[in-house]
Design a protein around this motif. Sequence first.
Motif, short mmCIF file in Angstrom:
data_model
loop_
_atom_site.label_atom_id
_atom_site.label_comp_id
_atom_site.label_asym_id
_atom_site.label_seq_id
_atom_site.Cartn_x
_atom_site.Cartn_y
_atom_site.Cartn_z
N HIS A 1 0.84 -1.20 0.00
CA HIS A 1 0.00 0.00 0.00
C HIS A 1 0.87 1.24 0.00
CE1 HIS A 1 -3.05 -2.73 1.61
NE2 HIS A 1 -2.12 -3.13 2.43
N GLU B 1 -8.13 6.54 -11.96
CA GLU B 1 -8.85 5.51 -11.21
C GLU B 1 -9.47 4.47 -12.14
OE1 GLU B 1 -11.77 7.03 -8.45
OE2 GLU B 1 -11.96 5.08 -7.45
N LYS C 1 -6.13 -1.36 -6.11
CA LYS C 1 -7.37 -0.90 -5.53
C LYS C 1 -7.15 0.48 -4.91
CE LYS C 1 -11.08 -3.17 -3.06
NZ LYS C 1 -11.48 -4.12 -2.04
N LEU C 2 -8.11 1.40 -5.13
CA LEU C 2 -7.96 2.74 -4.59
C LEU C 2 -9.04 2.99 -3.54
CD1 LEU C 2 -6.54 5.56 -4.86
CD2 LEU C 2 -8.40 6.18 -6.42
N ALA C 3 -8.65 3.55 -2.40
CA ALA C 3 -9.63 3.89 -1.36
C ALA C 3 -9.49 5.34 -0.95
CB ALA C 3 -9.46 2.98 -0.15
N ARG D 1 -5.56 5.87 -0.58
CA ARG D 1 -4.71 4.71 -0.39
C ARG D 1 -4.77 3.80 -1.61
NH1 ARG D 1 -7.33 1.86 3.33
NH2 ARG D 1 -8.20 0.67 1.62
N ASP E 1 -12.42 -1.53 3.73
CA ASP E 1 -11.07 -2.08 3.67
C ASP E 1 -10.15 -1.40 4.67
OD1 ASP E 1 -11.75 -3.83 1.70
OD2 ASP E 1 -10.93 -2.64 0.05
N GLU E 2 -10.38 -0.12 4.92
CA GLU E 2 -9.49 0.62 5.82
C GLU E 2 -9.46 0.02 7.22
OE1 GLU E 2 -12.22 1.69 4.45
OE2 GLU E 2 -13.46 2.85 5.81
N ILE F 1 -7.09 -3.25 6.93
CA ILE F 1 -5.64 -3.07 6.81
C ILE F 1 -5.13 -2.22 7.97
CG2 ILE F 1 -5.75 -3.27 4.29
CD1 ILE F 1 -4.94 -0.29 4.22
N GLN G 1 -5.85 0.90 8.78
CA GLN G 1 -5.52 2.31 8.55
C GLN G 1 -6.35 3.23 9.44
OE1 GLN G 1 -5.47 3.41 4.43
NE2 GLN G 1 -3.91 4.93 4.83
N ASP H 1 -14.61 -3.92 1.71
CA ASP H 1 -15.50 -3.41 0.65
C ASP H 1 -15.58 -4.45 -0.46
OD1 ASP H 1 -16.06 -0.73 1.69
OD2 ASP H 1 -13.93 -0.35 1.35
N THR I 1 -17.62 7.67 -3.59
CA THR I 1 -16.54 7.24 -4.47
C THR I 1 -16.66 5.76 -4.82
OG1 THR I 1 -15.18 6.93 -2.51
CG2 THR I 1 -14.96 9.02 -3.68
N ASP J 1 -15.05 3.08 -4.36
CA ASP J 1 -14.78 1.96 -3.46
C ASP J 1 -15.95 1.71 -2.50
OD1 ASP J 1 -14.07 4.50 -2.33
OD2 ASP J 1 -13.06 3.47 -0.69
#
Lengths: 419, 419
Positions: free
Chosen positions: A183, A204, A212-214, A225, B13-14, B17, B19, B47, B75, B77
């Motif tokens: 990441h 994107e 993968k974009l968050a 991220r 997802d945050e 991981i 975050q 997600d 967004t 995600d």
Amino acid sequence: MTEVKALIITIGDELLIGQVIDTNSAWIAQQLNQIGIAVVERRSVGDSREQILAVLKEAETIAPIVLITGGLGPTADDITKPVMCEYFGGSMVMHEPTLAHITRIFEEILKKPMIERNRQQALVPSSCTVLMNEKGTAPGMMFEKNNTIYISMPGVPTEMKWLMQQHVLPMLPKKYELGAFLHKTLLTAGIGESFLAEEIESVETALPNNCKLAYLPNYGMVRLRLSVYDKNHAAAESLLNNWFNKLKTAVMPYLVADEDIPIYIALTRLLQSKNATVSTAESCTGGYMAHLLTSQPGSSASFKGSIIAYDNEVKHSELGVSYEVLQEHGAVSQPVVEQMAKAVREKMKTTYSIAVSGIMGPDGGTEEKPVGTVWMAVASENKCVSKKVQLRYNRQLNIEATANQAIHMLQRLIVDNPS
Amino acid sequence: MTEVKALIITIGDELLIGQVIDTNSAWIAQQLNQIGIAVVERRSVGDSREQILAVLKEAETIAPIVLITGGLGPTADDITKPVMCEYFGGSMVMHEPTLAHITRIFEEILKKPMIERNRQQALVPSSCTVLMNEKGTAPGMMFEKNNTIYISMPGVPTEMKWLMQQHVLPMLPKKYELGAFLHKTLLTAGIGESFLAEEIESVETALPNNCKLAYLPNYGMVRLRLSVYDKNHAAAESLLNNWFNKLKTAVMPYLVADEDIPIYIALTRLLQSKNATVSTAESCTGGYMAHLLTSQPGSSASFKGSIIAYDNEVKHSELGVSYEVLQEHGAVSQPVVEQMAKAVREKMKTTYSIAVSGIMGPDGGTEEKPVGTVWMAVASENKCVSKKVQLRYNRQLNIEATANQAIHMLQRLIVDNPS
């Protein structure tokens, strides 16, 4: 993405009634990610035999690696150990090295007589491999069942972290073929989430499947991220760097940092790269900016000190704000914060300074200056800039947002005025 | 205990991981507990369509009430909404009141043009009942399936809290017959968990079945939480009060507060009850004590200000610590903290003061003064008491522990010297 999976289980009634916030899971997840293991789920259950047995049983259907924290203390509400013994089999046996360790803690460090309750912390199920816990009295335990590894650790963060670093993180890469799950994060400020999404839409939509974009918005800032998974570490790294650079270019006007750091660390690094120093004069943030700017090791190279002038009398006596100005403009006003910034910078003999004065709520607002009104100023040797912002959060978040925005303001001043 | 059960699901997802730290779950759990609903489990998933579908399906086997946060942003995600539509049925339809609300936010507050992405936030599955979110752009949604209620809320804490308070918490007691699930907490200091357990053993073993005791240790302090469940609210309250008083008597020598508050709030209340004020002089805590003492509304009645003297030069210029003393004893020493405490108390004209100076680590320790060495002093008009402590945590926890212990020290000074 098909990386090796892990499940995190946290045990404790205090998590289910909301008395403590679970910070362990986030830390464990970060560490596992760094070695290519993806946490696919987190579960919290209470100190209940039935719930613990149920989650242990279901765990093997979720992931081959199960990390468990909590419920290992010396008191009667901590039942994890006997329940593990019931589930994994065997009987409770004394682990002599742990007993010796606990005895030594009592004799040499606590200098107190040891009681039976402490002795019992060295009892473990005969079906486990003990992970010695040198940071505390509750041993870590590892079990295997149906091709699943279960690792149980105490919930005290310092002990859990030590066990992870000493035992678990070195062991897992030897047991599994781990790919790379990488990441990188960009910190942006000054643009909302949906508008940022428009700015980077072309990047994107072009992202490959294993990227993968968050978006992680947080009171005026958005972190982006980017995550990549690949079996091959070098391939993952190159893919990540390639797309990360494209993203970075796309957000350049709003970029604060190209790594996952909070803005106060970005400022500290910027200051230290210029051998510059800072001081703060704080009313409404009550020392929170100083706390942030001293939270990292080595802060003393860039941070000298603060005047926390919560009371107007202190604004006058320590920062030279005149009674006339306080009377005419009020404590939350441009002339007051500018005087505060200039005075603290001179007093502390620093390159820069930051000053804030505002109404954090829930009380204290007026028609003219409602709750959330904040004046902030930053000063250098020959410049003093100030602005007013209007926040709409609760007290705690208003304090955080004020600190972040004022720190961001100094960062912009330094970046826009290179010396 | 057989109260109505709830499951909390957090999506993002945050969270997996690591975050962000999940603070929403703790808050939701506290609120539910207060109305007699017990959270029996918490789950966090990513997600991911498959994971969200799986947890939605399993939820009905765990609890009749399912609260879900996260994944509702504008967004790409954020996929929770379409996945809910897939699981609960129906099609995505425009919710006109939400669209009007979003339009108004853009026109009146953000004063920016609205883009398609923002408009889409007003789309909801036709199978849901919308819970209007006046604090943001993502609507809350309620679904029912197989006798289970699912409530989906955005993950932004201020928006989630508003939806809970306006919609969810008033609604649930109308739908379920809720018994009473009550808790009370004692805060103790100065005794370890296992020794405290010995002190209260006779009370603990006599507790009835629907009473539960939990120990929550935290760096030198232990909180004791007593929980009671009963169908009848008055019966629960009387049972809880009865056993809580027995516990309180048993821990009296170590009692700091008989409610679930941190020690800095206990000190603030004590000061305000005596119309007394406090100031701080901080080196190693860098403003953290001031931050704690200003974190509550109304702090200005008891807190006047601080000198954050991180640099020795500031200790000299602002707090009158002489160069000779700094030279001879070092910044982390008894004469330095005593001078700091006396000077700040006089400067800020407060009833009491607290001063600390120490080595928080990881660097800066010496043979004679290793990392974790802290001198702290508290002063009143005619008394100045100081002590040295040796901490063994990491930097952040050393800062926290120093602040807590120094605040506890002033609390003892005030309690032991009633005026």
